[in-house]
Structure formats: structure tokens, C-alpha cells
Design a protein around this motif. Structure first.
Motif, PDB file in Angstrom:
ATOM      1  N   SER A 118     -40.098 -31.061 -78.651  1.00 41.74           N
ATOM      2  CA  SER A 118     -40.015 -32.104 -79.677  1.00 41.74           C
ATOM      3  C   SER A 118     -40.932 -33.247 -79.301  1.00 41.74           C
ATOM      4  N   GLY A 119     -41.978 -33.427 -80.103  1.00 43.37           N
ATOM      5  CA  GLY A 119     -42.893 -34.535 -79.857  1.00 43.37           C
ATOM      6  C   GLY A 119     -42.282 -35.889 -80.124  1.00 43.37           C
ATOM      7  N   ARG A 120     -41.134 -35.917 -80.794  1.00 45.69           N
ATOM      8  CA  ARG A 120     -40.451 -37.181 -81.088  1.00 45.69           C
ATOM      9  C   ARG A 120     -39.447 -37.559 -80.000  1.00 45.69           C
ATOM     10  N   VAL A 121     -39.291 -36.691 -78.986  1.00 44.04           N
ATOM     11  CA  VAL A 121     -38.257 -36.922 -77.979  1.00 44.04           C
ATOM     12  C   VAL A 121     -38.803 -36.862 -76.552  1.00 44.04           C
ATOM     13  N   VAL A 122     -39.565 -35.848 -76.216  1.00 48.32           N
ATOM     14  CA  VAL A 122     -39.907 -35.536 -74.822  1.00 48.32           C
ATOM     15  C   VAL A 122     -41.235 -36.163 -74.413  1.00 48.32           C
ATOM     16  N   ALA A 123     -41.188 -37.000 -73.366  1.00 43.72           N
ATOM     17  CA  ALA A 123     -42.408 -37.539 -72.769  1.00 43.72           C
ATOM     18  C   ALA A 123     -42.925 -36.625 -71.671  1.00 43.72           C
ATOM     19  N   ASP A 124     -42.008 -36.017 -70.924  1.00 45.46           N
ATOM     20  CA  ASP A 124     -42.406 -35.098 -69.845  1.00 45.46           C
ATOM     21  C   ASP A 124     -41.200 -34.263 -69.449  1.00 45.46           C
ATOM     22  N   LEU A 125     -41.484 -33.053 -69.026  1.00 50.68           N
ATOM     23  CA  LEU A 125     -40.446 -32.156 -68.515  1.00 50.68           C
ATOM     24  C   LEU A 125     -40.932 -31.569 -67.213  1.00 50.68           C
ATOM     25  N   LYS A 126     -40.123 -31.738 -66.161  1.00 48.53           N
ATOM     26  CA  LYS A 126     -40.459 -31.154 -64.866  1.00 48.53           C
ATOM     27  C   LYS A 126     -39.422 -30.109 -64.491  1.00 48.53           C
ATOM     28  N   VAL A 127     -39.899 -28.972 -64.026  1.00 44.40           N
ATOM     29  CA  VAL A 127     -39.044 -27.913 -63.498  1.00 44.40           C
ATOM     30  C   VAL A 127     -39.419 -27.722 -62.032  1.00 44.40           C
ATOM     31  N   ASN A 128     -38.461 -27.992 -61.167  1.00 50.89           N
ATOM     32  CA  ASN A 128     -38.706 -27.955 -59.718  1.00 50.89           C
ATOM     33  C   ASN A 128     -39.944 -28.765 -59.342  1.00 50.89           C
ATOM     34  N   GLY A 129     -40.047 -29.952 -59.947  1.00 48.91           N
ATOM     35  CA  GLY A 129     -41.089 -30.902 -59.592  1.00 48.91           C
ATOM     36  C   GLY A 129     -42.406 -30.716 -60.303  1.00 48.91           C
ATOM     37  N   ARG A 130     -42.543 -29.699 -61.137  1.00 47.77           N
ATOM     38  CA  ARG A 130     -43.801 -29.417 -61.812  1.00 47.77           C
ATOM     39  C   ARG A 130     -43.668 -29.663 -63.310  1.00 47.77           C
ATOM     40  N   SER A 131     -44.596 -30.440 -63.880  1.00 48.64           N
ATOM     41  CA  SER A 131     -44.586 -30.665 -65.320  1.00 48.64           C
ATOM     42  C   SER A 131     -44.954 -29.370 -66.039  1.00 48.64           C
ATOM     43  N   VAL A 132     -44.137 -29.010 -67.020  1.00 46.09           N
ATOM     44  CA  VAL A 132     -44.385 -27.792 -67.787  1.00 46.09           C
ATOM     45  C   VAL A 132     -44.229 -28.084 -69.271  1.00 46.09           C
ATOM     46  N   GLY A 133     -44.878 -27.257 -70.074  1.00 42.94           N
ATOM     47  CA  GLY A 133     -44.702 -27.291 -71.513  1.00 42.94           C
ATOM     48  C   GLY A 133     -44.014 -26.022 -71.973  1.00 42.94           C
ATOM     49  N   GLU A 134     -44.219 -25.684 -73.206  1.00 41.70           N
ATOM     50  CA  GLU A 134     -43.583 -24.480 -73.742  1.00 41.70           C
ATOM     51  C   GLU A 134     -44.105 -23.198 -73.095  1.00 41.70           C
ATOM     52  N   PRO A 135     -45.405 -23.088 -72.785  1.00 41.40           N
ATOM     53  CA  PRO A 135     -45.839 -21.876 -72.076  1.00 41.40           C
ATOM     54  C   PRO A 135     -45.118 -21.695 -70.741  1.00 41.40           C
ATOM     55  N   GLY A 136     -45.004 -22.788 -69.975  1.00 45.85           N
ATOM     56  CA  GLY A 136     -44.362 -22.692 -68.670  1.00 45.85           C
ATOM     57  C   GLY A 136     -42.865 -22.493 -68.750  1.00 45.85           C
ATOM     58  N   LEU A 137     -42.193 -23.307 -69.563  1.00 52.43           N
ATOM     59  CA  LEU A 137     -40.744 -23.211 -69.681  1.00 52.43           C
ATOM     60  C   LEU A 137     -40.325 -21.851 -70.232  1.00 52.43           C
ATOM     61  N   ASN A 138     -40.903 -21.462 -71.361  1.00 55.40           N
ATOM     62  CA  ASN A 138     -40.525 -20.193 -71.970  1.00 55.40           C
ATOM     63  C   ASN A 138     -40.909 -19.010 -71.086  1.00 55.40           C
ATOM     64  N   GLY A 139     -42.038 -19.145 -70.411  1.00 55.13           N
ATOM     65  CA  GLY A 139     -42.463 -18.081 -69.515  1.00 55.13           C
ATOM     66  C   GLY A 139     -41.537 -17.907 -68.326  1.00 55.13           C
ATOM     67  N   LEU A 140     -41.023 -19.001 -67.797  1.00 56.98           N
ATOM     68  CA  LEU A 140     -40.081 -18.903 -66.677  1.00 56.98           C
ATOM     69  C   LEU A 140     -38.783 -18.230 -67.114  1.00 56.98           C
ATOM     70  N   VAL A 141     -38.326 -18.544 -68.325  1.00 58.76           N
ATOM     71  CA  VAL A 141     -37.114 -17.880 -68.825  1.00 58.76           C
ATOM     72  C   VAL A 141     -37.374 -16.387 -69.015  1.00 58.76           C
ATOM     73  N   SER A 142     -38.523 -16.050 -69.569  1.00 56.75           N
ATOM     74  CA  SER A 142     -38.870 -14.634 -69.745  1.00 56.75           C
ATOM     75  C   SER A 142     -38.882 -13.906 -68.407  1.00 56.75           C
ATOM     76  N   ASN A 143     -39.479 -14.521 -67.404  1.00 52.89           N
ATOM     77  CA  ASN A 143     -39.517 -13.895 -66.082  1.00 52.89           C
ATOM     78  C   ASN A 143     -38.142 -13.823 -65.444  1.00 52.89           C
ATOM     79  N   PHE A 144     -37.274 -14.781 -65.759  1.00 53.74           N
ATOM     80  CA  PHE A 144     -35.891 -14.712 -65.281  1.00 53.74           C
ATOM     81  C   PHE A 144     -35.223 -13.423 -65.752  1.00 53.74           C
ATOM     82  N   TYR A 145     -35.558 -13.005 -66.974  1.00 50.87           N
ATOM     83  CA  TYR A 145     -35.035 -11.742 -67.507  1.00 50.87           C
ATOM     84  C   TYR A 145     -35.739 -10.516 -66.907  1.00 50.87           C
ATOM     85  N   GLY A 146     -36.771 -10.770 -66.117  1.00 52.85           N
ATOM     86  CA  GLY A 146     -37.542  -9.662 -65.577  1.00 52.85           C
ATOM     87  C   GLY A 146     -38.642  -9.188 -66.500  1.00 52.85           C
TER      88      GLY A 146
END
Length: 275
Positions: A118-146
Motif C-alpha cells: 500500500s503506497g498510502r501506508v508503508v514507508a519501508d518494510l524490513k525482514v530480518n534487517g533487509r528492506s524488501v518489497g513485494e518481490p522479496g516478501l512474496n518470494g520469501l513466502v513462496s520459498n517457505f512453501y518450498g
């Protein structure tokens, strides 16, 4: 070979403005056609390489953008919202690879229409100290599923985020971002050809074992920075969240799936504060 598609709009060739991406935008209907054409190119490429099942999740805005009557007949479509898993609805361990079509860069980064969920809400998102966007966040969830991320298309900054995080992913740059609302684009026909070829390559790399899921560590520490303190005021009612500064909440999840759900809950809560 089963392939899951998550399809956004901001990274589609030719899309550069909110008139393309908003439901009431004057050019939205044109952008929807470009969107389904790029999806069809990826479907065709995957099928040529031997994919047997393709599920496409419409992942932009209202999630009612893709035109069912124009979608490739061999693809199944998940359309509509709200979805419990949003941009990843329908993804499971039963898939062999994930394709991200029409993706964009993260909040605060260079790139056409860059934002994170949401461009109206999120200034930055860090996962384990690393800023990620939708490619990173969604990709990590996909990899969590294997399920490894095998293909991403979008501008050079969206593709770059995926290349940094997911070894072997096939990146298709469908436009070169010059500014937030400006890009140098190939012809739509050339973009579709590149996507089709990239999809075939990705399926072949999955089959040969050259693209594999990465190990997603746990626990997962999230830091979500909002655009104003009022958003954090509401979002901090999420159990387990911790206010670490006026704009930022911290949350520690036991795994990536819990982290994803917590992020989405905090974004929804933050959005509800907008007046």
C-alpha cells in the motif's frame, strides 16, 4: 510441472501512471489488456516447455483486472478480493515454481510506481534487517512453501530485487524506469516475446534442478515503518507488536507465513486510520 502466477500491474510494459492502475483511471482498460497479454505470453512459454498446470492469481488492487474471456484457455484464474492470502492466494507446496508478472520496486526505491502493498501506508518494510518489497516478501513466502521463484518481469529495479534474493531466477526487464512516472519501453510485441522466452527458460531450469528453493530462516523479525504515527497508533493493537519509534512497529514471527499475515494485518490496521 505446476506453475503458480502472481500478477501485478505496475510492472507491465507501457504502464507508468495511476491512470493505468486505478480502477477509475481513464487508461485502466487499456492497461488491463496489456496485462492479460503478458500473462498469456508467460503461459504460452511455460506450456511450450512442458508445464502441465498453471494457476494465475490476479494480484493488483481490486484483484478484478484480468479479463477472463481473454485469458489463455489453459490457465486457471483466481480473481476477486478480499483474499485470505492476497497476492499469494492459491499458492501451496504442490507447485514447482512461482512466476511474478508485472511486478514493481519497493517503497522508497527507484522504479515506476514503486510501493510495498500500500503506497498510502508503508514507508519501508524490513525482514530480518533487509528492506524488501513485494518481490522479496512474496518470494520469501513462496520459498517457505518450498516453491522457488523462477521468473519475474517488471522494470529493472523490481527484477534487481528478485535477482539479489533468489539465485537462478529468470528476470525479464519489460521497461527501463527513468522516473516514478516515466519509462523507456520496448514494443508490446517485443515485451511479450521476451516474457514467453523467459517463461520457457524458467520451466526448463526448474526441471533441471538449476532453480531450487532457498532456506528461509526462522524466527522472522519484521520492522514495518508507516507514513505517519497515526497509522502506527492503530496497528500496534496487533498482539505481539512492539512500537520502536513513532513510525515503526517490530514483530517477531515464528516463521515466514506468520510474518506475512502479521504484515498484512498491520497494513490493514494502518490503512483504517486514514481520514
Amino acid at each position: 510441472m505446476r506453475i503458480y502466477f502472481s500478477v501485478d500491474l505496475e510492472g507491465i510494459c507501457g504502464v507508468v501512471d495511476v491512470e493505468h492502475t486505478r480502477r477509475d483511471g481513464r487508461e485502466h482498460d487499456r492497461a488491463r489488456k496489456w496485462m492479460v497479454q503478458e500473462v498469456n505470453a508467460a503461459v504460452e512459454g511455460a506450456l511450450k516447455a512442458g508445464a502441465e498446470k498453471i494457476v494465475v492469481n490476479d494480484s493488483h488492487g481490486t484483484m478484478r483486472n484480468l479479463l477472463p474471456e481473454e485469458l489463455h484457455p489453459e490457465a486457471e484464474l483466481i480473481i476477486g478480493s478480499p483474499k485470505p492470502m492476497s497476492m499469494l492466494e492459491g499458492l501451496s507446496k504442490d507447485f514447482d515454481g512461482t512466476f511474478f508478472i508485472g511486478y514493481h520496486a519497493r517503497s522508497g526505491a527507484f522504479g515506476v510506481l514503486s510501493h510495498t502493498y500500500s503506497g498510502r501506508v508503508v514507508a519501508d518494510l524490513k525482514v530480518n534487517g533487509r528492506s524488501v518489497g513485494e518481490p522479496g516478501l512474496n518470494g520469501l513466502v513462496s520459498n517457505f512453501y518450498g516453491v522457488p521463484v523462477a521468473l519475474i518481469s517488471g522494470d529493472q529495479f523490481a527484477v534487481g530485487e528478485a535477482l539479489d534474493l533468489f539465485p537462478g531466477v529468470v528476470g525479464v526487464i519489460t521497461k527501463e524506469a527513468i522516473g516514478r512516472y516515466v519509462a523507456k519501453c520496448p514494443s508490446p510485441e517485443k515485451a511479450k516475446k521476451m516474457i514467453e522466452e523467459g517463461a520457457s527458460k524458467a520451466v526448463n531450469l526448474l526441471r533441471s534442478g538449476e532453480i531450487k528453493p532457498i532456506q528461509v530462516p526462522s524466527p522472522i523479525e519484521i520492522q514495518l515503518k508507516f507514513l505517519n504515527p497515526g497509522m502506527a497508533d492503530l496497528a500496534q493493537i496487533l498482539p505481539g507488536s512492539e512500537r520502536i519509534d513513532p513510525l515503526t512497529l517490530r514483530y517477531v514471527a515464528k516463521n515466514m507465513l506468520e510474518a506475512y499475515k502479521a504484515i498484512r494485518a498491520m497494513i490493514y490496521l494502518g490503512y483504517s486510520s486514514i481520514k
